[in-house]
Design an enzyme around this catalytic site. Structure first.
Site, mmCIF file in Angstrom:
data_model
loop_
_atom_site.group_PDB
_atom_site.id
_atom_site.type_symbol
_atom_site.label_atom_id
_atom_site.label_comp_id
_atom_site.label_asym_id
_atom_site.label_seq_id
_atom_site.Cartn_x
_atom_site.Cartn_y
_atom_site.Cartn_z
ATOM 1 N N GLY A 173 61.643 47.975 31.596
ATOM 2 C CA GLY A 173 61.804 47.412 33.068
ATOM 3 C C GLY A 173 63.162 46.551 32.889
ATOM 4 N N GLY A 174 63.603 45.602 33.646
ATOM 5 C CA GLY A 174 64.389 44.553 33.649
ATOM 6 C C GLY A 174 64.630 44.261 32.400
ATOM 7 N N GLY A 408 98.975 61.915 28.615
ATOM 8 C CA GLY A 408 98.578 60.640 28.995
ATOM 9 C C GLY A 408 97.870 60.140 27.849
ATOM 10 N N ALA A 409 97.235 60.717 27.097
ATOM 11 C CA ALA A 409 96.371 60.569 25.939
ATOM 12 C C ALA A 409 97.143 59.947 24.888
ATOM 13 C CB ALA A 409 95.438 61.700 25.278
HETATM 14 C C1 HXC Z 1 51.074 40.466 29.398
HETATM 15 C C2 HXC Z 1 51.131 42.400 28.061
HETATM 16 C C3 HXC Z 1 52.230 42.710 28.653
HETATM 17 C C4 HXC Z 1 52.728 42.113 29.648
HETATM 18 C C5 HXC Z 1 51.593 44.123 27.169
HETATM 19 N N1 HXC Z 1 50.575 43.097 27.135
HETATM 20 N N2 HXC Z 1 52.439 44.090 28.076
HETATM 21 N N3 HXC Z 1 50.632 40.915 28.544
HETATM 22 N N4 HXC Z 1 52.469 41.110 30.254
HETATM 23 N N5 HXC Z 1 53.898 42.465 30.398
HETATM 24 C C6 HXC Z 1 49.483 42.673 26.362
HETATM 25 C C7 HXC Z 1 48.242 43.693 26.689
HETATM 26 O O1 HXC Z 1 47.567 43.372 27.744
HETATM 27 C C8 HXC Z 1 47.677 43.556 25.261
HETATM 28 O O2 HXC Z 1 46.768 42.696 25.109
HETATM 29 C C9 HXC Z 1 48.736 43.461 24.203
HETATM 30 O O3 HXC Z 1 49.776 42.941 25.011
HETATM 31 C C10 HXC Z 1 49.137 44.943 23.603
HETATM 32 O O4 HXC Z 1 49.195 45.832 24.661
HETATM 33 P P1 HXC Z 1 48.837 47.312 24.440
HETATM 34 O O5 HXC Z 1 48.739 47.720 25.771
HETATM 35 O O6 HXC Z 1 47.423 47.359 23.851
HETATM 36 O O7 HXC Z 1 49.811 47.890 23.414
HETATM 37 P P2 HXC Z 1 50.326 49.346 23.650
HETATM 38 O O8 HXC Z 1 48.983 50.284 23.713
HETATM 39 O O9 HXC Z 1 51.089 49.673 22.133
HETATM 40 O O10 HXC Z 1 51.284 49.474 24.871
HETATM 41 C C11 HXC Z 1 52.298 48.631 24.941
HETATM 42 C C12 HXC Z 1 52.933 48.895 26.291
HETATM 43 C C13 HXC Z 1 52.112 48.362 27.105
HETATM 44 C C14 HXC Z 1 53.460 50.168 26.511
HETATM 45 C C15 HXC Z 1 54.128 47.749 26.211
HETATM 46 O O11 HXC Z 1 51.237 47.333 26.748
HETATM 47 C C16 HXC Z 1 52.398 48.198 28.629
HETATM 48 O O12 HXC Z 1 52.760 49.204 29.323
HETATM 49 N N6 HXC Z 1 52.684 47.052 28.995
HETATM 50 C C17 HXC Z 1 53.065 46.846 30.385
HETATM 51 C C18 HXC Z 1 54.574 46.972 30.498
HETATM 52 C C19 HXC Z 1 55.186 46.651 31.655
HETATM 53 O O13 HXC Z 1 54.648 47.224 32.592
HETATM 54 N N7 HXC Z 1 55.955 45.513 31.999
HETATM 55 C C20 HXC Z 1 56.579 44.751 32.805
HETATM 56 C C21 HXC Z 1 57.907 45.521 32.854
HETATM 57 S S1 HXC Z 1 58.793 45.088 34.169
HETATM 58 P P3 HXC Z 1 45.314 42.572 24.461
HETATM 59 O O14 HXC Z 1 44.961 41.214 24.682
HETATM 60 O O15 HXC Z 1 44.502 43.722 25.261
HETATM 61 O O16 HXC Z 1 45.540 42.871 22.937
HETATM 62 C C22 HXC Z 1 59.577 43.665 33.319
HETATM 63 C C23 HXC Z 1 60.361 43.161 34.673
HETATM 64 C C24 HXC Z 1 61.631 42.464 33.698
HETATM 65 O O17 HXC Z 1 59.655 43.586 32.270
HETATM 66 C C25 HXC Z 1 62.393 42.123 34.954
HETATM 67 C C26 HXC Z 1 63.673 41.190 34.312
HETATM 68 C C27 HXC Z 1 64.528 41.078 35.458
#
Ligand code: HXC
Length: 514
Positions: A173-174, A408-409
């Site tokens: 993501g971001g 040019g290079a």
């Molecule tokens: C809160 C999160 C989290 C998040 C993971 N966790 N991502 N908690 N916010 N963004 C937590 C899970 O709930 C879990 O908690 C623990 O971290 C481990 O995650 P798992 O899913 O069990 O691990 P894994 O299978 O290795 O997968 C990792 C992952 C997946 C691929 C990163 O967790 C995932 O897809 N997370 C969401 C990613 C996402 O969509 N993020 C937002 C992106 S947009 P527990 O307690 O169950 O262990 C963004 C915008 C930024 O970031 C903008 C900036 C301008």
């Protein structure tokens, strides 16, 4: 010690060891099972032993949503502080995947921003270790705001302190834009990935199916997108190479260059260089060999070795002082400049200039790569990036033309016309608008139908147009040198240029062709 003091110290010790335990034993085990070190283990490998001073160990989030009030971890999912690498000060943050998946919330972001602020004030690099699920979903806009603050810090710090991002897990993501704003990105093969939108979103929106690895793995970013600078086989290799890498950089744009004592004589002559370039002009050779033969102890740290292979970039030492190398690579696309090569080298030139690292440019370039794809993709604008970068750079700039510099290079590759300080050419090199054969065909089309006459025209063209003595007679070359003497000629130039200083017209900032 009073009983009270003793008890308080015990509480402190307990709180510290709890904080060091991150998300707990089970999550640490899962991290290890993925072949990854924990946030703290990574810092231990990266920094000199016992040098790490942690800050913000007890910071916690203040989120109440979705039962978060009862889920607090000291440090809020990121370990921050400073320490040393080979005795030199470094600031480091390391996201802890065992705490909320390393996700970035308001206070997690604050810790990183405070760290960058401190690094800016002190004047020392920031190494960010990313291993995170991105914006902490429970914290909503506070988490987005945190990213915004971080991006702003990255931008303010750009060109002031070196910023290196080690992507050692998810970065999606971001969140990818913090690494993108920093100077260098290193990744781990198999366990790290970076993308703006992941495979699931892509499938929903465009119907395309792709794996995480293919979409944003270390291999892709180091060969196709050019987003990353290096890929390593595991965490330990990446961290140890980062230690080596930092040795080439000053701590800030106010710092002096790091010196490295060398037993390699500055006046070393290398006779093997006289036969590096094949006599057949259509045969290629490895420009990397030249770099390795002229740098101190043959130690060259290459960046982006698998992306735009037609240009080489990296750091080496010359007579104990770091230098940035940019070199055409005849082994790939005959060393032509194309879009990717121009972008790759331009960013590197600008980094070196920002941090006062002298540039050595090794030239063997037949021109810009011809082709519809290049033109329609904007080679004009992208090629201009490298031209711009060299033209604006005020660091010591040395050029050595090893075989050909056409069109040019020739100008782009740090020619005299862009204020190259010392421009040299090897004795057999050619400098012209184009190679002799092509030129003869253009200006003597009719006469070239006779093969004997064509040979004559080509010989005449070489003598009167492409010979390095022509460029030297105009002052476009400072000297024509024997290949064997390349190292000591460059060392001598770099030595007298150490105090170079250039005044440029005032401007708020430039407007480079983005
Ligand atoms: C809160 C999160 C989290 C998040 C993971 N966790 N991502 N908690 N916010 N963004 C937590 C899970 O709930 C879990 O908690 C623990 O971290 C481990 O995650 P798992 O899913 O069990 O691990 P894994 O299978 O290795 O997968 C990792 C992952 C997946 C691929 C990163 O967790 C995932 O897809 N997370 C969401 C990613 C996402 O969509 N993020 C937002 C992106 S947009 P527990 O307690 O169950 O262990 C963004 C915008 C930024 O970031 C903008 C900036 C301008």
């Amino acid at each position: 010690m009073s009983k009270m003091t003793f008890q308080n110290q015990q509480i402190l010790d307990e709180k510290r060891s709890q904080a060091r335990f991150g998300g707990g034993a089970q999550r640490i085990l899962q991290q290890h099972q993925k072949g990854k070190l924990t946030a703290r283990e990574r810092i231990e490998v990266l920094l000199d032993p016992d040098s790490f001073q942690e800050t913000g160990m007890f910071v916690e989030h203040r989120c109440d949503n979705f039962g978060m009030r009862d889920k607090k971890f000291a440090g809020d999912g990121v370990v921050t502080g400073h320490g040393t690498i080979n005795g030199r000060l470094i600031f480091v943050y390391s996201q802890d995947f065992t705490v909320f998946g390393g996700s970035l919330g308001e206070y997690h972001a604050k810790k990183i921003c405070n760290l960058i602020d401190a690094a800016l004030e002190v004047g020392a690099p920031v190494i960010g270790i990313n291993d995170s699920g991105g914006a902490r979903i429970q914290e909503g806009v506070d988490s987005l705001g945190g990213y915004g603050e971080l991006f702003h810090r990255n931008t303010l710090a750009s060109g002031v302190i070196p910023q290196i991002t080690l992507v050692m897990g998810p970065c999606a993501g971001g969140a990818v834009y913090s690494p993108a704003l920093t100077d260098f990105i290193f990744m781990v093969k198999g366990s790290s990935y970076m993308f703006v939108t992941g495979p699931d979103v892509i499938k929903t929106v465009t119907g395309e199916e792709v794996t995480q690895e293919k979409l944003g793995g270390a291999r892709m970013h180091n060969t196709q997108s050019g987003v990353a600078d290096l890929a390593f086989k595991n965490d330990v290799e990446l961290l140890l190479e980062t230690r080596r890498f930092i040795n080439f950089l000053p701590l800030s744009n106010r710092d002096v260059l790091p010196l490295r004592p060398t037993s390699d004589p500055a006046d070393r002559v290398d006779m093997s260089l006289n036969t590096l370039v094949p006599t057949n002009p259509n045969k290629s050779y490895d420009m990397k060999e030249l770099i390795q033969r002229i740098v101190d102890e043959g130690d060259f740290f290459e960046l982006q070795p698998d992306y735009a292979k037609n240009i080489i970039i990296g750091f080496g030492y010359m007579e104990g002082s770091p230098v940035g190398f940019v070199a055409n690579q005849p082994l790939h696309l005959a060393g032509c400049l194309d879009i990717n090569a121009s972008r790759k080298a331009a960013r590197f030139v600008r980094f070196c200039d920002a941090f006062s690292i002298p540039l050595v440019t090794l030239v063997d370039v037949p021109g810009f790569l011809p082709g519809i794809e290049q033109e329609t993709s904007g080679i004009i604008k992208h090629g201009a990036k490298l031209l711009y970068a060299y033209a604006e750079a005020t660091v010591p700039k040395i050029t050595v033309i090893t075989r050909k510099a056409y069109g040019g290079a020739y100008i782009v590759m740090n020619s005299k016309h862009l204020r190259g300080d010392n421009n040299y050419a090897w004795i057999n090199s050619e400098i012209a608008v184009m190679g002799a054969e092509g030129a003869a065909e253009v200006i003597f089309r009719q006469e070239c139908k006779d093969p004997d006459r064509k040979k004559e025209i080509i010989a005449n063209y070489k003598e009167t147009i492409t010979s390095p003595f022509v460029a030297a007679s105009r002052g476009y070359l400072d000297d024509i040198i024997k290949p064997q003497n390349t190292r000591w000629r460059i060392c001598k130039s770099l030595k007298y240029l150490r105090t170079k200083s250039v005044n440029k017209p005032w401007k708020k900032h430039d407007n480079l062709p983005l």
